[in-house]
Design a protein around this motif. Structure first.
Motif, PDB file in Angstrom:
ATOM      1  N   THR A   1       3.667   4.179   4.252  1.00  0.00           N
ATOM      2  CA  THR A   1       3.057   5.048   5.423  1.00  0.00           C
ATOM      3  C   THR A   1       2.440   3.998   6.485  1.00  0.00           C
ATOM      4  O   THR A   1       1.830   3.122   5.892  1.00  0.00           O
ATOM      5  N   GLY A   2       2.293   4.950   7.580  1.00  0.00           N
ATOM      6  CA  GLY A   2       1.390   4.000   8.568  1.00  0.00           C
ATOM      7  C   GLY A   2       2.343   3.490   9.606  1.00  0.00           C
ATOM      8  O   GLY A   2       3.470   3.464   9.724  1.00  0.00           O
ATOM      9  N   ILE A   3       1.542   3.184  10.799  1.00  0.00           N
ATOM     10  CA  ILE A   3       2.585   2.497  11.756  1.00  0.00           C
ATOM     11  C   ILE A   3       2.289   1.223  12.201  1.00  0.00           C
ATOM     12  O   ILE A   3       1.842   0.543  11.116  1.00  0.00           O
ATOM     13  N   ILE A   4       2.828   0.512  12.958  1.00  0.00           N
ATOM     14  CA  ILE A   4       2.851  -0.827  13.394  1.00  0.00           C
ATOM     15  C   ILE A   4       1.268  -1.343  13.103  1.00  0.00           C
ATOM     16  O   ILE A   4       1.011  -2.404  12.622  1.00  0.00           O
ATOM     17  N   GLY A   5       0.274  -0.759  13.869  1.00  0.00           N
ATOM     18  CA  GLY A   5      -1.017  -1.084  13.940  1.00  0.00           C
ATOM     19  C   GLY A   5      -1.702  -0.814  12.579  1.00  0.00           C
ATOM     20  O   GLY A   5      -2.862  -1.666  12.473  1.00  0.00           O
ATOM     21  N   THR A   6      -1.310  -0.130  11.652  1.00  0.00           N
ATOM     22  CA  THR A   6      -1.813  -0.200  10.344  1.00  0.00           C
ATOM     23  C   THR A   6      -1.788  -1.335   9.620  1.00  0.00           C
ATOM     24  O   THR A   6      -2.584  -1.505   8.855  1.00  0.00           O
TER      25      THR A   6
ATOM     26  N   LEU B   1      -2.453  -4.224  10.887  1.00  0.00           N
ATOM     27  CA  LEU B   1      -3.528  -5.151  11.170  1.00  0.00           C
ATOM     28  C   LEU B   1      -4.385  -5.157  10.383  1.00  0.00           C
ATOM     29  O   LEU B   1      -5.081  -6.166  10.000  1.00  0.00           O
ATOM     30  N   VAL B   2      -5.079  -3.943   9.874  1.00  0.00           N
ATOM     31  CA  VAL B   2      -6.257  -3.941   8.976  1.00  0.00           C
ATOM     32  C   VAL B   2      -5.904  -4.305   7.824  1.00  0.00           C
ATOM     33  O   VAL B   2      -6.564  -5.106   6.833  1.00  0.00           O
ATOM     34  N   ASP B   3      -4.477  -4.069   7.093  1.00  0.00           N
ATOM     35  CA  ASP B   3      -3.754  -4.553   5.797  1.00  0.00           C
ATOM     36  C   ASP B   3      -4.014  -6.199   5.976  1.00  0.00           C
ATOM     37  O   ASP B   3      -4.280  -6.886   5.064  1.00  0.00           O
TER      38      ASP B   3
ATOM     39  N   ARG C   1       1.010  -1.130   0.063  1.00  0.00           N
ATOM     40  CA  ARG C   1      -0.239  -0.299   0.056  1.00  0.00           C
ATOM     41  C   ARG C   1       0.745   1.146  -0.043  1.00  0.00           C
ATOM     42  O   ARG C   1       0.266   2.293  -0.103  1.00  0.00           O
TER      43      ARG C   1
END
Lengths: 148, 548
Positions: free
Chosen positions: B454-459, B461-463, B451
């Motif tokens: 960008t985004g953090i560790i938790g991003t 999860l959804v991915d 994707r």
């Protein structure tokens, strides 16, 4: 079918470390009923010992709530949405540090909190909390829809 | 499941044997309790998956697969480094140890009997992607983004200019960056292009007193270089850095950094915050409206404004290190000394922000024709990571991602026309160009490589839920295809085949127990110095200590 090896055992608990044990409340502990609505929409009503965080209670009951940073306010994966605004308003005000992390949470709403920061209390009797799930238009990169 | 026969051994014993910390043993036990007759699972309908990359994207994908398939799945995780965890080890700042707690969860997954970690196995060099595809029903690419966006300005190439990725790898002990020529003894001022959280991490490393990093897992060679620099703080470091400039093309409301990181930089590092010009904190009417609607944006602006106001009370040259917020400045050239080639400054153009000119209606910076020079001896580019291609898979060179739809890899990158609706979101119904490329059956992608970086560790999860979901939906067809490939030799063999290949090629693969030995050695070495761990930074040393 294998059963979990670790059953409730106070001797195995050290502060903060045991996030994933399945452990029913010890005898005589006061509890309140909390209903978690998981990512599939399934409801789980559990007895939450007063004073335990909603993240710990979820893990105690094998509910699929992430807690990447293990309750240290370094992530927002334990994000919960309170279905009842009345109960939400009774919660103690969140610390600024919690709000800073919550701002990054996926699917933020006006009744959102971090599960690791909300402790079970009498005011939470009957509370329903939803674990946000990915929707078709899930937002990444920190973008959030405006809370409404 | 030999250990469970008969009596119940203590949980601690089981955990010790399995190389899993006892606190996390319950995670393993819980997953196993969901398995459908674990030990006796039929191998013929077992799903064999290979995940390439052991950072959060890879591990969260493994997590989803284990929860869904119980005993009917086996996952091999490959990493080109001997050490696991991707950017959690090599990207997360050393003074953010709590952010690294997620490795406990990942470690429990890796210790699960259904998962096999193989470090120091580089796809392309040691094993071919084609071989992995033949051995597994599905391959998931999760190897992140190990390259950089370029500024594209004159003077960018050459010593004294590094990407933030390289600098962060360097202070986090990544073996690829161990020998970067970073000499801070002659550096007084650093210009960091970009103002996301990675830029702030770099600024903290450069400005904070060495005491902040001494007890952490910052690599020893970096601690030696960064520590000290005159003034208080002790330490025998060589750094002469007194000023850091955060150079941002747009204004405070467009800044990508977040309040927690800003607050710690501004209040815990003993720096005086400044702007170079009085109008650099100004915001447009559109910006003001956005701040009103979004707490995060308000917080960022408040924190910076207050810090600059406080900083103004401290006279320049008074001894405190200085942090400049250079908003509305676009880098146009890296200036170098004619004779030595050493960096002397960053030439920037003042910008004006126009609402709605950028992609998706974002505000865009437009040049004003006025130029200035920020004196500096080191430039760090913190303007974005970029993915790298893998042989045998399609690649979108413009975006640096592997073309995909919901995590299913496509056989070709979208053309320029379809680029706007590609890859990171489900394509709208009426976008035939984007959907035209065929799906590369059995190939999946997750994380930054899917994707964008960008985004953090938790991003993730959804991915990972999305990619794992696609894989799960395809699994019946993949299993059928595997069975049809021929009983025995043709069918995907998963771990048995991969282990065979590794042995046959005498690859020095670091399995989980070997990593745990290296892990323990680092922690022990750290204890002696009052540090969280003392990282090993050369691959040869890692392999030797891991006993491989």
């Amino acid at each position: 079918m294998l059963r979990p090896i670790l059953t409730s055992s106070a001797s195995l608990c050290t502060s903060g470390a045991s996030q994933h044990e399945s452990s029913p409340p010890a005898e005589g502990t006061e509890t309140v009923n909390i209903t978690y609505i998981d990512k599939e929409g399934k409801e789980h009503t559990v007895a939450a010992p007063i004073g335990k965080s909603l993240l710990e209670v979820a893990h105690d009951n094998e509910i699929d709530l992430e807690g990447a940073c293990e309750g240290s306010l370094a992530c927002s994966t334990c994000h919960l949405i309170f279905e009842d605004e009345g109960i939400y308003k009774k919660l103690p005000e969140p610390h600024e540090d919690e709000l800073d992390m919550l701002d990054l949470a996926f699917g933020l709403t006006d009744t959102s909190r971090l599960g690791c920061q909300v402790l079970a209390s009498k005011e939470l009797e009957g509370a329903r909390v939803r674990i946000p799930s990915a929707s078709r238009n899930f937002y990444v990169d920190g973008h959030k829809p405006k809370p409404h | 499941m030999l250990l469970f026969a008969g009596r119940q051994p203590s949980a601690r014993l089981l955990a010790a044997v399995g190389g899993v910390s006892w606190q996390n043993f319950a995670v393993v036990a819980r997953s196993l309790s969901n398995a459908a007759s674990g030990a006796a699972a039929e191998d013929s309908d077992k799903l064999h998956v290979c995940v390439v990359g052991s950072g959060p994207a890879g591990f969260y994908t493994v997590d989803r697969l284990l929860k869904k398939y119980g005993g009917k799945v086996h996952v091999s995780i490959l990493d080109r480094l001997p050490t696991p965890f991707g950017l959690v080890r090599s990207g997360v700042a050393p003074d953010h140890q709590d952010t690294k707690n997620v490795i406990n969860q990942f470690g429990a997954l890796a210790g699960d009997p259904r998962v096999s970690f193989f470090g120091n196995v580089h796809v392309g060099r040691d094993v071919a992607l084609e071989e992995l595809r033949r051995l597994h029903h599905a391959v998931v690419l999760a190897y992140g983004a190990e390259s950089d966006r370029k500024l594209g300005v004159p003077g960018e190439e050459g010593p004294g200019v590094l990407s933030a990725r390289e600098f962060v790898w360097w202070y986090n002990g990544h073996p690829d960056a161990r020998h970067l020529p970073i000499d801070l003894s002659k550096v007084h001022s650093v210009a960091i292009c970009g103002i996301g959280n990675v830029a702030l991490d770099c600024a903290r490393a450069l400005l904070a007193p060495p005491a902040r990093y001494q007890p952490t897992d910052m690599a020893a060679h970096a601690l030696a270089e960064l520590g000290g620099g005159g003034g208080g703080g002790g330490g025998a470091g060589r750094s002469g850095v007194r000023q850091v400039h955060l150079v941002a093309r747009r204004g405070p409301v467009q800044a990508a950094c977040t309040p927690k990181e800003l607050k710690e930089l501004l209040t815990e590092c003993g720096v005086a915050a400044r702007t170079s010009a009085p109008d650099q904190l100004e915001v447009s009417a559109a910006d003001a409206a956005e701040m009103k609607a979004t707490r995060l944006k308000r917080r960022v602006h408040e924190l910076v404004s207050k810090a600059v106001a406080d900083g103004a009370k401290e006279a320049a040259g008074g001894g405190a290190k200085e942090l400049f917020f250079d908003f509305y400045r676009n880098p146009v050239e890296v200036l170098r000394d004619g004779a030595s080639g050493a960096v002397t400054g960053l030439k920037v153009e003042r910008t004006v922000v126009q609402a709605g000119g950028g992609g998706g209606g974002a505000p865009v910076a437009v040049g004003s024709g006025q130029f200035e020079v920020i004196p500096c001896q080191l430039v760090l580019k913190s303007i974005g990571y970029k993915g790298l291609p893998m042989e045998g898979v399609a690649f979108d060179g413009r975006r640096g991602v592997i073309p995909n739809v919901a995590g299913r890899v496509l056989k070709a990158a979208p053309d320029a026309k379809a680029a706007a609706s590609s890859s990171s979101s489900p394509p709208p119904a009426a976008a035939p160009a984007a959907a035209a490329a065929a799906v590369d059956s059995g190939m999946y992608v997750v994380g930054w490589l899917k994707r964008g970086p960008t985004g953090i560790i938790g991003t993730n999860l959804v991915d990972a839920e999305e990619t794992a979901g696609a894989l799960m939906a395809d699994a019946p067809a993949l299993l059928a295809a595997g069975a049809a490939a021929g009983a025995g030799a043709g069918a995907p063999q998963g771990l048995a085949g991969l282990s065979g290949l590794i042995k046959q090629r005498r690859l020095r693969a670091v399995e989980w127990g070997a990593w745990r030995a290296l892990d323990a050695a680092e922690v022990d070495a750290g204890k002696a110095e009052g540090r969280v761990r003392e990282k090993v930074t050369e691959v040869a040393d890692m392999l030797r200590i891991a006993g491989v």
